[in-house]
Design a protein around this motif. Structure first.
Motif, PDB file in Angstrom:
ATOM      1  N   GLY A 320       0.852  -1.141  -0.025  1.00  0.00           N
ATOM      2  CA  GLY A 320      -0.003   0.122   0.021  1.00  0.00           C
ATOM      3  C   GLY A 320       0.810   1.043   0.033  1.00  0.00           C
ATOM      4  O   GLY A 320       1.829   1.433  -0.782  1.00  0.00           O
ATOM      5  N   GLU A 321       0.566   1.931   0.863  1.00  0.00           N
ATOM      6  CA  GLU A 321       1.138   3.546   0.984  1.00  0.00           C
ATOM      7  C   GLU A 321       1.884   3.696   2.509  1.00  0.00           C
ATOM      8  O   GLU A 321       1.495   2.987   3.252  1.00  0.00           O
ATOM      9  CB  GLU A 321       0.319   4.599   0.621  1.00  0.00           C
ATOM     10  N   ASN A 322       2.918   4.725   2.548  1.00  0.00           N
ATOM     11  CA  ASN A 322       3.476   5.045   3.758  1.00  0.00           C
ATOM     12  C   ASN A 322       2.327   5.366   4.657  1.00  0.00           C
ATOM     13  O   ASN A 322       1.461   5.919   4.501  1.00  0.00           O
ATOM     14  CB  ASN A 322       4.543   6.182   3.540  1.00  0.00           C
ATOM     15  N   THR A 323       2.648   4.949   6.052  1.00  0.00           N
ATOM     16  CA  THR A 323       1.697   5.011   7.024  1.00  0.00           C
ATOM     17  C   THR A 323       1.890   6.548   7.566  1.00  0.00           C
ATOM     18  O   THR A 323       2.573   7.323   7.068  1.00  0.00           O
ATOM     19  CB  THR A 323       1.805   4.154   8.294  1.00  0.00           C
ATOM     20  N   TYR A 324       1.002   7.167   8.540  1.00  0.00           N
ATOM     21  CA  TYR A 324       0.735   8.452   8.914  1.00  0.00           C
ATOM     22  C   TYR A 324       2.105   9.180   9.408  1.00  0.00           C
ATOM     23  O   TYR A 324       2.506  10.235   9.255  1.00  0.00           O
ATOM     24  CB  TYR A 324      -0.217   8.748   9.811  1.00  0.00           C
ATOM     25  N   GLY A 325       2.802   8.373  10.420  1.00  0.00           N
ATOM     26  CA  GLY A 325       3.863   8.546  11.159  1.00  0.00           C
ATOM     27  C   GLY A 325       3.699   9.382  12.526  1.00  0.00           C
ATOM     28  O   GLY A 325       4.115  10.408  12.803  1.00  0.00           O
ATOM     29  N   LYS A 326       2.814   8.724  13.216  1.00  0.00           N
ATOM     30  CA  LYS A 326       2.577   9.385  14.769  1.00  0.00           C
ATOM     31  C   LYS A 326       3.145   8.404  15.541  1.00  0.00           C
ATOM     32  O   LYS A 326       2.673   7.252  15.855  1.00  0.00           O
ATOM     33  CB  LYS A 326       0.959   9.480  14.854  1.00  0.00           C
ATOM     34  N   GLY A 327       4.508   8.403  16.135  1.00  0.00           N
ATOM     35  CA  GLY A 327       5.153   7.639  16.797  1.00  0.00           C
ATOM     36  C   GLY A 327       5.423   8.065  18.442  1.00  0.00           C
ATOM     37  O   GLY A 327       6.287   7.890  18.930  1.00  0.00           O
ATOM     38  N   ILE A 328       4.299   8.778  18.778  1.00  0.00           N
ATOM     39  CA  ILE A 328       4.483   9.368  20.102  1.00  0.00           C
ATOM     40  C   ILE A 328       3.030   8.715  20.720  1.00  0.00           C
ATOM     41  O   ILE A 328       2.358   8.552  20.247  1.00  0.00           O
ATOM     42  CB  ILE A 328       4.633  10.932  20.204  1.00  0.00           C
ATOM     43  N   VAL A 329       3.359   8.791  22.182  1.00  0.00           N
ATOM     44  CA  VAL A 329       2.348   8.160  23.031  1.00  0.00           C
ATOM     45  C   VAL A 329       1.794   9.180  23.904  1.00  0.00           C
ATOM     46  O   VAL A 329       2.519   9.847  24.406  1.00  0.00           O
ATOM     47  CB  VAL A 329       2.766   6.961  23.841  1.00  0.00           C
ATOM     48  N   GLN A 330       0.419   9.336  24.046  1.00  0.00           N
ATOM     49  CA  GLN A 330      -0.454  10.192  24.943  1.00  0.00           C
ATOM     50  C   GLN A 330      -0.870   9.301  26.057  1.00  0.00           C
ATOM     51  O   GLN A 330      -1.231   8.292  25.691  1.00  0.00           O
ATOM     52  CB  GLN A 330      -1.496  11.145  24.405  1.00  0.00           C
ATOM     53  N   GLN A 351       5.631   9.794  25.866  1.00  0.00           N
ATOM     54  CA  GLN A 351       6.608   8.678  25.233  1.00  0.00           C
ATOM     55  C   GLN A 351       6.766   8.992  23.693  1.00  0.00           C
ATOM     56  O   GLN A 351       6.116   9.274  23.174  1.00  0.00           O
ATOM     57  CB  GLN A 351       6.291   7.388  25.472  1.00  0.00           C
ATOM     58  N   GLU A 352       7.737   8.345  23.276  1.00  0.00           N
ATOM     59  CA  GLU A 352       7.944   8.004  21.760  1.00  0.00           C
ATOM     60  C   GLU A 352       8.091   6.552  21.628  1.00  0.00           C
ATOM     61  O   GLU A 352       8.837   5.736  22.594  1.00  0.00           O
ATOM     62  CB  GLU A 352       9.200   8.567  21.067  1.00  0.00           C
ATOM     63  N   HIS A 362       7.839   8.320  14.278  1.00  0.00           N
ATOM     64  CA  HIS A 362       7.241   9.567  14.387  1.00  0.00           C
ATOM     65  C   HIS A 362       7.811  10.474  13.457  1.00  0.00           C
ATOM     66  O   HIS A 362       9.103  10.499  13.157  1.00  0.00           O
ATOM     67  CB  HIS A 362       7.647  10.167  15.778  1.00  0.00           C
ATOM     68  N   LYS A 363       6.980  10.891  12.538  1.00  0.00           N
ATOM     69  CA  LYS A 363       7.092  11.904  11.233  1.00  0.00           C
ATOM     70  C   LYS A 363       7.738  11.056  10.021  1.00  0.00           C
ATOM     71  O   LYS A 363       8.236  11.850   9.209  1.00  0.00           O
ATOM     72  CB  LYS A 363       7.906  13.038  11.609  1.00  0.00           C
ATOM     73  N   ILE A 364       8.118   9.825  10.331  1.00  0.00           N
ATOM     74  CA  ILE A 364       8.312   8.987   9.294  1.00  0.00           C
ATOM     75  C   ILE A 364       7.804   8.093   8.682  1.00  0.00           C
ATOM     76  O   ILE A 364       7.307   8.000   7.685  1.00  0.00           O
ATOM     77  CB  ILE A 364       9.980   8.256   9.641  1.00  0.00           C
TER      78      ILE A 364
END
Length: 402
Positions: A320-330, A351-352, A362-364
């Motif tokens: 498919g396609e590259n995922t969103y890139g949210k690698g941080i935890v709330q 956290q990351e 994250h962002k990748i």
């Protein structure tokens, strides 16, 4: 399977830190004339807030909604972090947040986030929801609601309108990027409905099993294993795990599914500001049916934890396609849990996270093994739209070759 925190983690996930509450209007002294001074020398954030409240009380022309003013002070504190995922939630907003993970709520059926340039962006529509049927797509920008513009810092107000009364009509103006990079303006009328969300659905396509997870909620692991075992009983030769437009959800549900699928070893590593690491582990039991995982730009957060772990263990081909890139935890918890005299809650990025092979997300995002884009004019996907779903076609092709 090791749990990193005692509180439930979410991907939009929360543990509140001990933050002192503001007491507006106290500990100030107003002298004669217009000059307002503090009765102590320490000009910290608390005393300045008290001073400013005194100015408002003395000079503001119109009536003051004390509750709203106080809420906005708390919200402003978190806004200063310049992190769209950290915020103060009022009692009503916290209730809505908990509802969104319970499996049933009302609204138009979209998951949204705030961009770095303060816009409200669609992460994904919920399948078969009013927004989905109206053609809302990931990355659409919600420009206005019922004729009023809503920037990112009005996310909660925008959400409240889109979760109005059953049967209400909501008029949206959507900005959608076209092939040239410019934004087209699209008018969309959507009706608010009660949405009962089953997070997992399954189907047999020829001799292959298809599993779609729309988000990771409280009951997703149970739904997933029930559907997976049902497909195994039908002797499918392969599994297509569809995580497209899945915006995330409860980390615990995601980790349980990873544990179910993967061999013994790490699933995800989380690291806090003090470099303290927590690792969720998988046991020795694993599944070995050939698998393809489908992703797109709407696959975010907990979806990326699962995709990243599966990819690192080479348990499936990612298509498919590259995922969103949210690698941080709330993490989120009621303010009262920590001695704060307030009915709301605090959501804070704490956290990351990294994949088993220590890859940053994250962002990748997670890059697919086989990149396939849907045609620009294709809105819907899945088994009911197999003629135009090029990503699903590729997944079928890969599994049928094995």
């Amino acid at each position: 399977m090791k749990k990193g925190f005692k509180f439930v983690f979410m991907t939009i996930l929360v543990i509140a830190l001990m933050l002192g509450s503001f007491f507006l209007g106290n500990k100030i002294a107003i002298t004669s004339g217009d000059k307002i001074i503090l009765n102590k020398n320490d000009f910290n954030i608390y005393s300045k807030t008290d001073q400013m409240k005194a100015v408002i009380d003395k000079y503001f022309l119109f009536d003051i909604d004390e509750r709203k003013l106080e809420d906005e002070v708390y919200k402003g504190l978190f806004k200063g972090l310049n992190d769209p995922y950290s915020e103060y939630l009022t009692k009503e907003e916290f209730s809505s947040f908990k509802e969104s993970t319970s499996g049933e709520y009302k609204g138009v059926g979209i998951f949204i986030t705030v961009t770095e340039d303060n816009l409200i962006k669609v992460v994904s529509p919920i399948k078969d929801s009013p927004a989905f049927k109206a053609g809302i797509k990931p990355d659409d920008i919600i420009y206005s609601i019922n004729g009023e513009a809503y920037p990112g810092d009005k996310l909660n107000e925008a959400t409240a309108i889109m979760k109005g009364k059953d049967g209400d009509d909501v008029k949206l103006v959507i900005k959608r990027k076209n092939a040239s990079g410019a934004y087209d303006s699209i008018d969309v009328d959507i009706k608010i409905e009660k949405i009962k969300l089953l997070t997992v659905e399954s189907k047999v396509i020829d001799d292959l099993g298809y599993l779609h997870i729309s988000q990771f909620g409280e009951h997703t692991f149970e739904e997933f294993t029930e559907n997976y075992e049902k497909l195994k009983d039908q002797n499918v030769k392969g599994i297509i795990l569809d995580l497209r437009n899945n915006p995330g959800g409860l980390k615990d549900s995601c980790v349980k599914i990873a544990d179910y699928l993967l061999p013994e070893g790490p699933i995800v590593k989380t690291v806090d500001k003090n470099k303290k690491e927590e690792v969720d582990m998988s046991d020795a039991k694993e599944e070995n049916i050939p698998m393809v995982v489908l992703t797109n730009g709407g696959s975010a957060s907990a979806s990326e934890i699962l995709t990243g772990a599966i990819k690192d263990y080479e348990k499936a081909t990612i298509v498919g396609e590259n995922t969103y890139g949210k690698g941080i935890v709330q993490t989120i918890a009621p303010a009262k849990s920590f001695g704060i005299n307030d009915e709301g809650a605090i959501k804070l990025t704490v956290q990351e996270y990294f994949t088993p092979k220590d890859k940053k997300i994250h962002k990748i995002g997670v890059k697919p093994d086989v990149e396939v884009k849907l045609p620009d004019d294709v809105i819907n996907f899945g088994p009911d739209f197999i003629d135009t779903d090029t990503q699903l076609k590729k997944a079928i092709e890969i599994l049928q070759k094995d």
